[in-house]
Design a protein around this motif. Structure first.
Motif, PDB file in Angstrom:
ATOM      1  N   LYS A  26       0.835  -1.207   0.000  1.00  0.00           N
ATOM      2  CA  LYS A  26       0.000   0.000   0.000  1.00  0.00           C
ATOM      3  C   LYS A  26       0.870   1.257   0.000  1.00  0.00           C
ATOM      4  O   LYS A  26       0.537   2.254  -0.633  1.00  0.00           O
ATOM      5  CB  LYS A  26      -0.908  -0.016   1.235  1.00  0.00           C
ATOM      6  N   ARG A  27       2.016   1.212   0.681  1.00  0.00           N
ATOM      7  CA  ARG A  27       2.939   2.344   0.740  1.00  0.00           C
ATOM      8  C   ARG A  27       3.910   2.359  -0.436  1.00  0.00           C
ATOM      9  O   ARG A  27       4.735   3.268  -0.549  1.00  0.00           O
ATOM     10  CB  ARG A  27       3.741   2.308   2.045  1.00  0.00           C
ATOM     11  N   GLY A  28       3.863   1.319  -1.289  1.00  0.00           N
ATOM     12  CA  GLY A  28       4.740   1.261  -2.446  1.00  0.00           C
ATOM     13  C   GLY A  28       6.188   0.978  -2.084  1.00  0.00           C
ATOM     14  O   GLY A  28       7.101   1.412  -2.793  1.00  0.00           O
ATOM     15  N   LEU A  29       6.402   0.253  -0.991  1.00  0.00           N
ATOM     16  CA  LEU A  29       7.755  -0.060  -0.546  1.00  0.00           C
ATOM     17  C   LEU A  29       8.154  -1.472  -0.971  1.00  0.00           C
ATOM     18  O   LEU A  29       7.329  -2.382  -0.956  1.00  0.00           O
ATOM     19  CB  LEU A  29       7.848   0.023   0.983  1.00  0.00           C
ATOM     20  N   THR A  30       9.410  -1.654  -1.301  1.00  0.00           N
ATOM     21  CA  THR A  30       9.931  -3.000  -1.520  1.00  0.00           C
ATOM     22  C   THR A  30      10.254  -3.602  -0.153  1.00  0.00           C
ATOM     23  O   THR A  30      10.421  -2.870   0.839  1.00  0.00           O
ATOM     24  CB  THR A  30      11.220  -2.963  -2.372  1.00  0.00           C
ATOM     25  N   ALA A  31      10.363  -4.918  -0.117  1.00  0.00           N
ATOM     26  CA  ALA A  31      10.752  -5.587   1.132  1.00  0.00           C
ATOM     27  C   ALA A  31      12.144  -5.116   1.552  1.00  0.00           C
ATOM     28  O   ALA A  31      12.423  -4.937   2.742  1.00  0.00           O
ATOM     29  CB  ALA A  31      10.716  -7.102   0.960  1.00  0.00           C
ATOM     30  N   GLU A  32      13.009  -4.889   0.575  1.00  0.00           N
ATOM     31  CA  GLU A  32      14.370  -4.431   0.866  1.00  0.00           C
ATOM     32  C   GLU A  32      14.352  -3.051   1.533  1.00  0.00           C
ATOM     33  O   GLU A  32      15.062  -2.811   2.516  1.00  0.00           O
ATOM     34  CB  GLU A  32      15.181  -4.391  -0.431  1.00  0.00           C
ATOM     35  N   LYS A  33      13.537  -2.127   1.009  1.00  0.00           N
ATOM     36  CA  LYS A  33      13.480  -0.776   1.568  1.00  0.00           C
ATOM     37  C   LYS A  33      12.880  -0.796   2.975  1.00  0.00           C
ATOM     38  O   LYS A  33      13.374  -0.122   3.888  1.00  0.00           O
ATOM     39  CB  LYS A  33      12.654   0.137   0.647  1.00  0.00           C
ATOM     40  N   LEU A  34      11.814  -1.586   3.173  1.00  0.00           N
ATOM     41  CA  LEU A  34      11.209  -1.678   4.499  1.00  0.00           C
ATOM     42  C   LEU A  34      12.207  -2.262   5.495  1.00  0.00           C
ATOM     43  O   LEU A  34      12.322  -1.777   6.623  1.00  0.00           O
ATOM     44  CB  LEU A  34       9.934  -2.522   4.457  1.00  0.00           C
ATOM     45  N   ALA A  35      12.946  -3.274   5.078  1.00  0.00           N
ATOM     46  CA  ALA A  35      13.959  -3.880   5.950  1.00  0.00           C
ATOM     47  C   ALA A  35      15.006  -2.843   6.355  1.00  0.00           C
ATOM     48  O   ALA A  35      15.415  -2.783   7.527  1.00  0.00           O
ATOM     49  CB  ALA A  35      14.624  -5.057   5.234  1.00  0.00           C
ATOM     50  N   TYR A  37      14.581   0.441   6.554  1.00  0.00           N
ATOM     51  CA  TYR A  37      13.955   1.366   7.509  1.00  0.00           C
ATOM     52  C   TYR A  37      13.886   0.768   8.910  1.00  0.00           C
ATOM     53  O   TYR A  37      14.188   1.420   9.890  1.00  0.00           O
ATOM     54  CB  TYR A  37      12.531   1.719   7.076  1.00  0.00           C
ATOM     55  N   VAL A  38      13.453  -0.487   8.989  1.00  0.00           N
ATOM     56  CA  VAL A  38      13.187  -1.128  10.279  1.00  0.00           C
ATOM     57  C   VAL A  38      14.461  -1.630  10.947  1.00  0.00           C
ATOM     58  O   VAL A  38      14.509  -1.790  12.161  1.00  0.00           O
ATOM     59  CB  VAL A  38      12.159  -2.273  10.088  1.00  0.00           C
ATOM     60  N   GLY A  39      15.504  -1.879  10.145  1.00  0.00           N
ATOM     61  CA  GLY A  39      16.761  -2.346  10.711  1.00  0.00           C
ATOM     62  C   GLY A  39      16.850  -3.855  10.847  1.00  0.00           C
ATOM     63  O   GLY A  39      17.474  -4.371  11.775  1.00  0.00           O
ATOM     64  N   VAL A  40      16.183  -4.562   9.918  1.00  0.00           N
ATOM     65  CA  VAL A  40      16.272  -6.024   9.873  1.00  0.00           C
ATOM     66  C   VAL A  40      16.663  -6.414   8.453  1.00  0.00           C
ATOM     67  O   VAL A  40      16.714  -5.574   7.564  1.00  0.00           O
ATOM     68  CB  VAL A  40      14.931  -6.711  10.271  1.00  0.00           C
ATOM     69  N   SER A  41      16.925  -7.693   8.240  1.00  0.00           N
ATOM     70  CA  SER A  41      17.300  -8.145   6.905  1.00  0.00           C
ATOM     71  C   SER A  41      16.062  -8.282   6.007  1.00  0.00           C
ATOM     72  O   SER A  41      14.940  -8.416   6.503  1.00  0.00           O
ATOM     73  CB  SER A  41      18.016  -9.497   6.984  1.00  0.00           C
ATOM     74  N   GLN A  42      16.296  -8.262   4.698  1.00  0.00           N
ATOM     75  CA  GLN A  42      15.208  -8.458   3.747  1.00  0.00           C
ATOM     76  C   GLN A  42      14.594  -9.849   3.935  1.00  0.00           C
ATOM     77  O   GLN A  42      13.386 -10.021   3.831  1.00  0.00           O
ATOM     78  CB  GLN A  42      15.714  -8.287   2.317  1.00  0.00           C
ATOM     79  N   SER A  46      10.695 -11.015   4.621  1.00  0.00           N
ATOM     80  CA  SER A  46      10.068 -12.079   3.840  1.00  0.00           C
ATOM     81  C   SER A  46       9.512 -13.179   4.752  1.00  0.00           C
ATOM     82  O   SER A  46       8.383 -13.655   4.557  1.00  0.00           O
ATOM     83  CB  SER A  46      11.087 -12.667   2.857  1.00  0.00           C
ATOM     84  N   GLN A  47      10.269 -13.587   5.747  1.00  0.00           N
ATOM     85  CA  GLN A  47       9.812 -14.621   6.682  1.00  0.00           C
ATOM     86  C   GLN A  47       8.595 -14.147   7.475  1.00  0.00           C
ATOM     87  O   GLN A  47       7.656 -14.916   7.698  1.00  0.00           O
ATOM     88  CB  GLN A  47      10.932 -15.009   7.647  1.00  0.00           C
ATOM     89  N   MET A  48       8.602 -12.872   7.895  1.00  0.00           N
ATOM     90  CA  MET A  48       7.452 -12.334   8.634  1.00  0.00           C
ATOM     91  C   MET A  48       6.222 -12.296   7.730  1.00  0.00           C
ATOM     92  O   MET A  48       5.134 -12.694   8.145  1.00  0.00           O
ATOM     93  CB  MET A  48       7.770 -10.937   9.182  1.00  0.00           C
ATOM     94  N   GLU A  49       6.397 -11.836   6.484  1.00  0.00           N
ATOM     95  CA  GLU A  49       5.266 -11.735   5.563  1.00  0.00           C
ATOM     96  C   GLU A  49       4.668 -13.100   5.240  1.00  0.00           C
ATOM     97  O   GLU A  49       3.473 -13.210   5.002  1.00  0.00           O
ATOM     98  CB  GLU A  49       5.681 -11.016   4.277  1.00  0.00           C
ATOM     99  N   ARG A  50       5.485 -14.139   5.231  1.00  0.00           N
ATOM    100  CA  ARG A  50       4.989 -15.491   4.961  1.00  0.00           C
ATOM    101  C   ARG A  50       4.468 -16.181   6.222  1.00  0.00           C
ATOM    102  O   ARG A  50       4.057 -17.342   6.155  1.00  0.00           O
ATOM    103  CB  ARG A  50       6.094 -16.328   4.308  1.00  0.00           C
ATOM    104  N   GLY A  51       4.516 -15.501   7.361  1.00  0.00           N
ATOM    105  CA  GLY A  51       4.004 -16.077   8.601  1.00  0.00           C
ATOM    106  C   GLY A  51       4.907 -17.125   9.198  1.00  0.00           C
ATOM    107  O   GLY A  51       4.489 -17.916  10.035  1.00  0.00           O
ATOM    108  N   GLN A  52       6.184 -17.124   8.810  1.00  0.00           N
ATOM    109  CA  GLN A  52       7.121 -18.113   9.331  1.00  0.00           C
ATOM    110  C   GLN A  52       7.729 -17.695  10.663  1.00  0.00           C
ATOM    111  O   GLN A  52       8.204 -18.524  11.419  1.00  0.00           O
ATOM    112  CB  GLN A  52       8.238 -18.364   8.314  1.00  0.00           C
ATOM    113  N   THR A  53       7.740 -16.393  10.914  1.00  0.00           N
ATOM    114  CA  THR A  53       8.267 -15.885  12.183  1.00  0.00           C
ATOM    115  C   THR A  53       7.472 -14.657  12.585  1.00  0.00           C
ATOM    116  O   THR A  53       6.928 -13.951  11.735  1.00  0.00           O
ATOM    117  CB  THR A  53       9.773 -15.561  12.070  1.00  0.00           C
TER     118      THR A  53
END
Length: 191
Positions: A26-35, A37-42, A46-53
């Motif tokens: 919705k914000r037009g961000l890539t997973a890489e850019k969000l990572a 900003y937040v200070g975590v790896s891409q 990806s793991q959070m978005e897939r519900g793995q962690t």
């Protein structure tokens, strides 16, 4: 029977992941850019978005900040209806990192800029919680018990019938100094 305080809080990983992906796109961000900003790896995004962690509470607050969505948005259904009725006993309950604090969502609509919920804080010794901050404003009304609201260096004691409003960008935390659960109706507005 175990008390609620003895049970570990489990986050709904799949639902949180779905929300992270939804708001990131919705914000037009890539997973890489969000990572970044937040200070975590891409791969962590990806793991959070897939519900793995599940994200840590610190990461969840950062996601809330950078995606410009209230933290409660990650626990709500994406579905949005023009009219929604939630019957008594059907409100979604949310517990995050503090098992003595839980919420009942009173407003289910994900894309609304406001969130309406009941906050319940059991009595507890956990007074020195880290202060949190996020964009927006908050207002609360205590319907039962006592609630200490710490905002920056000032602590406000609220009792039944008292209300408070403040900018959410001010560091704040909540504590129940009483001997019974504190119950408050709360509204968060995020620009």
């Amino acid at each position: 029977m175990k008390s609620k305080l003895d049970l570990p809080a489990e986050l709904p990983k799949e639902q949180i992941g779905e929300a992270i992906r939804y708001y990131r796109k919705k914000r037009g961000l890539t997973a890489e850019k969000l990572a970044e900003y937040v200070g975590v790896s891409q791969s962590m995004i990806s793991q959070m978005e897939r519900g793995q962690t599940a994200p840590s509470l610190d990461t969840l607050w950062k996601l809330s900040y950078f995606l410009e969505e209230p933290v409660f948005s990650f626990f709500e259904s994406i579905e949005d209806k023009a009219v929604t009725v939630i019957r008594k006993g059907e409100h979604k309950r949310i517990t995050m990192s503090r098992p003595e604090v839980w919420y009942e969502m009173l407003s289910p609509n994900r894309d609304k800029k406001w969130k309406f919920f009941k906050m319940i804080i059991d009595p507890g010794e956990n007074k020195d919680q880290p202060l949190m901050l996020h964009k927006g404003e908050e207002s609360g009304y205590v319907i039962d018990g006592e609630l200490e609201v710490k905002i920056e260096e000032e602590t406000y004691l609220l009792r039944e019938g008292d209300s408070i409003s403040f900018e959410s960008t001010l560091p704040h935390s909540f504590h129940n100094p009483g001997d019974k659960p504190a119950v408050a109706i709360w509204m968060m507005i995020q620009p």
